[in-house]
Design an enzyme around this catalytic site. Structure first.
Site, PDB file in Angstrom:
ATOM      1  N   TYR A 138       0.817  -1.219   0.000  1.00 27.11           N
ATOM      2  CA  TYR A 138       0.000   0.000   0.000  1.00 27.11           C
ATOM      3  C   TYR A 138       0.847   1.263   0.000  1.00 27.11           C
ATOM      4  O   TYR A 138       0.369   2.343  -0.351  1.00 27.11           O
ATOM      5  CB  TYR A 138      -0.936   0.040   1.222  1.00 27.11           C
ATOM      6  N   LYS A 188       3.107 -15.507   2.647  1.00 21.82           N
ATOM      7  CA  LYS A 188       3.109 -16.318   1.430  1.00 21.82           C
ATOM      8  C   LYS A 188       4.569 -16.611   1.085  1.00 21.82           C
ATOM      9  O   LYS A 188       5.070 -16.281   0.004  1.00 21.82           O
ATOM     10  CB  LYS A 188       2.392 -15.513   0.331  1.00 21.82           C
ATOM     11  N   ASP A 220      -3.356 -18.170   1.686  1.00 20.77           N
ATOM     12  CA  ASP A 220      -4.493 -18.839   1.027  1.00 20.77           C
ATOM     13  C   ASP A 220      -5.115 -19.881   1.952  1.00 20.77           C
ATOM     14  O   ASP A 220      -6.334 -19.989   2.081  1.00 20.77           O
ATOM     15  CB  ASP A 220      -4.070 -19.449  -0.320  1.00 20.77           C
ATOM     16  N   ASP A 244      -5.707  -6.807   5.607  1.00 18.25           N
ATOM     17  CA  ASP A 244      -6.883  -6.080   5.140  1.00 18.25           C
ATOM     18  C   ASP A 244      -7.981  -7.083   4.780  1.00 18.25           C
ATOM     19  O   ASP A 244      -9.138  -6.966   5.199  1.00 18.25           O
ATOM     20  CB  ASP A 244      -6.472  -5.256   3.899  1.00 18.25           C
ATOM     21  N   ASP A 248     -11.382  -8.480   7.358  1.00 20.99           N
ATOM     22  CA  ASP A 248     -12.777  -8.337   6.927  1.00 20.99           C
ATOM     23  C   ASP A 248     -13.479  -9.687   6.902  1.00 20.99           C
ATOM     24  O   ASP A 248     -14.642  -9.808   7.292  1.00 20.99           O
ATOM     25  CB  ASP A 248     -12.855  -7.694   5.531  1.00 20.99           C
TER      26      ASP A 248
END
Ligand code: NAD
Length: 353
Positions: A138, A188, A220, A244, A248
């Site tokens: 980001y 990852k 994942d 992020d 959620d």
């Protein structure tokens, strides 16, 4: 205990008013609480032409903790990007160097039917996601859209320094020590070098926390495990992008967005506390919003900034009591419960305290 109060927009002022009632009780019972209010978001733009007015930022800097309602509204959507309410929120997080975002996902047994998952999968759920908030793809440079070989390409940079990983890992280990002493680091590392370094540094930090059981999971798989068996987790630590998405996902496990608090902390545990939901323009100004996420954000403030777990427990227990008594705002209401307004819910929490 200096607390900057930033109600913001939409339902922000209504839900923050209920949290202020809770602070009044605590003050009356002897806690040295001082509060001062300032506008942020659309309210900041209306008052000073800036979603984060200078005076609001100074107040937040001088305070020990910040309580924020929510920002945003359709009337501000056509403003230039730097003037939009959400920009005020991003800026205050950056200005205060709030690099660790704490998002608990907790489900009260009485509300298990509000989840889209089977009650036995989620009932009693209690996990904490620690998301790094000021780095990663980001903010990484270079970034942009440009023409290469005759076509447009878009690119961003996923980057973490050792020190950025180390400081958020420490926050996560400290929290794990105060909870179930289990930490799962999510990345990852099978594909990304950035994640490889993340894993190495987390393992280094773990040496200082021999009591915490550390595990590693690819993102994942973590996304899958969160819906398959979310109760396996105690604390999860992860980077900005993965956090992020996973936070959620985790918030939906509990069904109601109106119940979930959050904290964003700096290196000295100064924090900004806010519900995870937005300004809900569809119900704003009608005394309908659920104030419990905001009240639970206060509980987090006492736990993490003021190091006062007894007061945090007092607030959390009052919320548990009103839920057990059957009080429900519209968003969590089911047949047979007592439907109450935002302000009545605030009064019920005060009575339970
Ligand atoms: P939202 O969270 O405001 O609302 C989503 C849905 O949940 C709506 O139906 C709303 O009525 C309901 N809801 C949210 N909070 C509730 C509460 N406390 N009690 C009862 N119901 C509640 O998300 P949105 O509609 O996507 O966004 C609305 C505005 O909020 C936008 O301007 C957006 O940019 C902003 N926003 C701000 C924040 C923030 O301040 N941190 C976060 C998300 C969105």
């Amino acid at each position: 205990m200096k607390i900057a109060i930033l109600p913001g927009d939409g339902i922000g002022p209504e839900i923050v008013a209920q949290a202020l009632k809770v602070l009044d009780v605590l003050r009356r019972d002897g806690l040295p609480i001082e509060t001062e209010q300032a506008p942020i978001g659309g309210a900041g733009y209306d008052a000073a032409g800036d979603p984060l007015p200078e005076a609001t930022l100074s107040l937040a800097r001088a305070a020990d903790a910040v309580l924020l309602g929510a920002v945003g509204g359709p009337q501000y959507d056509s403003l230039d990007r730097p003037l939009r309410p959400e920009r005020g929120l991003l800026r205050i997080r950056k200005e205060l160097n709030l690099f660790a975002n704490l998002r608990p996902a907790l489900l009260y047994p009485e509300l298990a039917s509000a989840s889209t998952l089977k009650p036995d999968v989620v009932a009693g759920l209690d996990l904490m996601i620690v998301r790094e908030l000021t780095g990663d793809v980001y903010f990484g440079q270079p970034r942009g859209i440009e023409v290469r070989d005759g076509e447009r390409v878009g690119f961003n940079t996923m980057i973490y320094s050792e020190s950025e990983i180390r400081r958020v890992a420490r926050v996560a280990f400290d929290i794990a020590m105060k909870r179930g002493k289990r930490l799962c680091s999510v990345e990852k590392a099978n594909v990304l070098e950035c994640s490889e370094l993340w894993r190495e540094v987390v393992i280094e930090v773990a040496r200082d926390y021999p009591e915490v059981e550390l595990s590693h999971m690819y993102v994942d798989n973590a996304a899958m495990q969160l819906v398959r068996n979310p109760k396996q987790f105690d604390v999860i630590v992860t980077g900005n992008l993965f956090g992020d998405i996973l936070s959620d996902e985790a918030s939906m496990l509990s069904g109601s967005i109106g119940m979930l608090p959050s904290a964003s902390l700096d290196a000295n545990n100064k924090g900004l506390y806010e519900p995870i939901h937005g300004s809900a323009p569809d119900i704003a100004g009608r005394d309908l919003a659920n104030p419990l996420a905001t009240i639970l954000s206060l509980a987090m403030m006492f736990k993490y900034t003021f190091n006062d777990p007894a007061t945090a427990d007092r607030i959390e227990n009052a919320v548990k009591t009103v839920i057990a008594q059957g009080y429900r705002t519209g968003d969590i209401w089911t047949e047979g419960c007592r439907r109450v307004s935002c302000s009545q819910m605030g009064d019920a929490v005060v009575a339970a305290m």
